[in-house]
Enzyme design. Structure first.
Site, PDB file in Angstrom:
ATOM      1  CG  HIS A 113      -2.902   9.483  -0.049  1.00 50.61           C
ATOM      2  ND1 HIS A 113      -3.600  10.321   0.796  1.00 50.61           N
ATOM      3  CD2 HIS A 113      -3.671   8.385  -0.191  1.00 50.61           C
ATOM      4  CE1 HIS A 113      -4.738   9.749   1.156  1.00 50.61           C
ATOM      5  NE2 HIS A 113      -4.812   8.572   0.569  1.00 50.61           N
ATOM      6  CD  GLU A 136      -2.931   2.316  -3.195  1.00 50.84           C
ATOM      7  OE1 GLU A 136      -3.941   3.026  -3.246  1.00 50.84           O
ATOM      8  OE2 GLU A 136      -1.920   2.627  -2.502  1.00 50.84           O
ATOM      9  CD  GLU A 159      -6.928   5.346  -4.294  1.00 53.74           C
ATOM     10  OE1 GLU A 159      -6.178   4.740  -3.509  1.00 53.74           O
ATOM     11  OE2 GLU A 159      -7.792   6.166  -3.926  1.00 53.74           O
ATOM     12  CG  HIS A 178      -1.821   1.113   1.356  1.00 51.93           C
ATOM     13  ND1 HIS A 178      -1.760   2.011   2.390  1.00 51.93           N
ATOM     14  CD2 HIS A 178      -2.834   1.523   0.563  1.00 51.93           C
ATOM     15  CE1 HIS A 178      -2.715   2.910   2.237  1.00 51.93           C
ATOM     16  NE2 HIS A 178      -3.383   2.640   1.139  1.00 51.93           N
ATOM     17  CG  ASP A 182      -2.660   6.919  -3.406  1.00 51.47           C
ATOM     18  OD1 ASP A 182      -3.758   6.352  -3.471  1.00 51.47           O
ATOM     19  OD2 ASP A 182      -1.802   6.675  -2.517  1.00 51.47           O
TER      20      ASP A 182
HETATM   21  O1  G3P Z   1      -6.439   1.644  -2.816  1.00 51.84           O
HETATM   22  C1  G3P Z   1      -6.604   1.320  -1.480  1.00 51.84           C
HETATM   23  C2  G3P Z   1      -6.397   2.514  -0.575  1.00 51.84           C
HETATM   24  O2  G3P Z   1      -5.221   3.140  -0.965  1.00 51.84           O
HETATM   25  C3  G3P Z   1      -7.526   3.512  -0.630  1.00 51.84           C
HETATM   26  O3  G3P Z   1      -7.417   4.525   0.308  1.00 51.84           O
HETATM   27  O4  G3P Z   1      -6.764   6.738   1.143  1.00 51.84           O
HETATM   28  O5  G3P Z   1      -5.106   4.902   1.200  1.00 51.84           O
HETATM   29  O6  G3P Z   1      -5.755   5.954  -0.963  1.00 51.84           O
HETATM   30  P1  G3P Z   1      -6.196   5.577   0.424  1.00 51.84           P
HETATM   31 MG    MG Z   2      -4.607   4.686  -2.323  1.00 46.96          MG
END
Ligand code: G3P
Ligand code: MG
Length: 234
Positions: free
Chosen positions: A52, A37, A111, A10, A39
């Site tokens: 993020h 993952e 994401e 993550h 952002d």
């Molecule tokens: O994609 C899973 C997770 O990353 C979603 O929430 O706020 O960590 O981007 P966040």
């Molecule tokens: Mg995320």
């Protein structure tokens, strides 16, 4: 034969290195994660960048909204020192930098945070056909648009609502391949509903060993963790 859970690091291995930096991505690969993952927002000059928050305040030594900052100014910021001094000099990566690094070695879950970034991300992906990507977003309308623009694009639905059935219905309509709920919403009922519709389930964010074991028993296909080493054991 039992299939091993798919471990998504993550924001990279963000428990070990500053989130969404190349250091965190390299650590994730070293830790044996199956995928990473990250952002994405758009810089002022329209370049997809990996961060993020809407602003750079929390994760760099600068301040302001990502959408108001030119790429060249964004890249001057230190994105590592806030986490630990040894990461001084880490920068906010361009998405294309991460795509080039990942190549065919590790899957990327991109994401999309800012809906304006959707088109730019798709344009970039065409330059990196070897990278295995999975596009996700909480912006479901954006995911439907992306499905129209790219009929074969691997898409995942992010949901943070306890009314997950509605999001799941939309995920099916969008031909998503997986459903990503917060771990606190995951029950056997949710997992079974996803599986009956042919959709995988990857909850976020699971850093606790006992919770991980429970989720795996319930039947999730994998999970997101900040500590991907040892298959997501913190
Ligand atoms: O994609 C899973 C997770 O990353 C979603 O929430 O706020 O960590 O981007 P966040
Ligand atoms: Mg995320």
């Amino acid at each position: 034969m039992e299939i091993a859970p798919f471990i998504w690091a993550h924001r990279g291995a963000s428990g070990l290195a500053p989130e969404n930096t190349m250091a965190a991505f390299r650590q994730a690969e070293l830790a044996g994660a199956d995928g990473i993952e990250l952002d994405v927002h758009l810089s002022r000059d329209g370049r997809p960048v990996v961060i993020h928050d809407e602003t750079i305040d929390r994760t760099t030594d600068g301040s302001g909204a990502v959408a108001d900052i030119l790429l060249r100014d964004l890249q001057r910021r230190d994105a590592g020192s806030w986490f630990a001094p040894e990461f001084c000099g880490e920068t906010v990566p361009l998405l294309e930098e991460v795509l080039g690094w990942a190549a065919d070695r590790i899957r990327l879950n991109i994401e999309i945070k800012s809906p304006q970034a959707g088109r730019a991300v798709l344009d970039l992906l065409s330059q990196f056909p070897d990278v295995s990507v999975l596009i996700s977003s909480f912006r479901h309308d954006l995911l439907f648009s992306m499905r129209q623009w790219s009929p074969d694009l691997p898409i995942a639905f992010l949901s943070d609502s306890c009314f997950w059935r509605l999001a799941l219905k939309r995920a099916v309509a969008c031909q998503a391949e997986s459903f990503h709920p917060p771990e606190r919403h995951v029950t056997r009922v949710l997992v079974n509903a996803c599986h009956q519709l042919g959709m995988k389930v990857f909850p976020w964010t699971v850093d606790d060993t006992r919770r991980r074991d429970t989720l795996l028993r319930i039947g999730v296909d994998g999970l997101f963790t900040n500590f991907p080493q040892g298959n997501g054991v913190s």
